[in-house]
Design an enzyme around this catalytic site. Sequence first.
Site, PDB file in Angstrom:
ATOM      1  N   ASP A  51       0.834  -1.199   0.000  1.00 45.08           N
ATOM      2  CA  ASP A  51       0.000   0.000   0.000  1.00 45.08           C
ATOM      3  C   ASP A  51       0.875   1.257   0.000  1.00 45.08           C
ATOM      4  OD1 ASP A  51      -2.569   1.567   0.513  1.00 45.08           O
ATOM      5  OD2 ASP A  51      -1.428   2.053   2.315  1.00 45.08           O
ATOM      6  N   GLU A 123      -2.000  -5.419  -3.374  1.00 47.37           N
ATOM      7  CA  GLU A 123      -1.031  -4.656  -2.578  1.00 47.37           C
ATOM      8  C   GLU A 123       0.038  -5.573  -1.984  1.00 47.37           C
ATOM      9  OE1 GLU A 123      -3.645  -0.828  -1.061  1.00 47.37           O
ATOM     10  OE2 GLU A 123      -3.637  -2.641   0.182  1.00 47.37           O
TER      11      GLU A 123
END
Length: 230
Positions: A51, A123
């Site tokens: 992320d 992610e």
Amino acid sequence: MKKLDLLLKKSFNIEFENRDLLETAFTHTSYANEHRLLKISHNERLEFLGDAVLQLIISEYLFTKYPDMDEGDLSKYRSMIVREESLAGFSRYCSFESYIKLGKGEEKSGGRNRDTILGDLFEAFLGALLLDKNIDEVRRFLKLVMIPQVEKGNFEKVKDYKTSLQEVLQAKGDIVIDYQVVKESGPAHAKEFEVSVLANQKALSRGRGKSKKLAEQDAAKNAFKELSED
């Protein structure tokens, strides 16, 4: 995982040196929990790292691409690109959903096609790629997978399902719409919320997301689609 290796090599010219990282990236918490005695690692920590690097690279791209765009608009544009639904779409584009390891319960409940799981998977893969290679390799991968979609303008307008649902329901008269959190799960850094949307105190649908707002949008989307099919 050999089929995943072949996919990554053929489609993206990526070969992992540390295959444990790749294995971890594709292991959901539900699978790890069902195999606790084996002490299998799951992908939440890699998701956290992925992320961060995703936010950085997309911010860098937008900053360079749009020199006259102000900070507020840059932030809004970035949030459209890296939102859960978008990342889940990129996981599907890469066929990642075919390779994630899920617990039996999660598998039966449709987890393999759930946006929250697939967005987290994307992610986590980025986090694993960063650790196995470097940020330049992550940037190259995103230029292959994400940036072409941004260039096409696919993220300039994101459907606001809460507004769409409100318009459909209130076309029939004055209706009170409410969103209620029914469940919270996961560690502090990777919370998942489950929200129910109600119309005049009648439950319509539920949704999930990494924030209350995302869960509300997911619940509204599910309710909107159900009403559209009726």
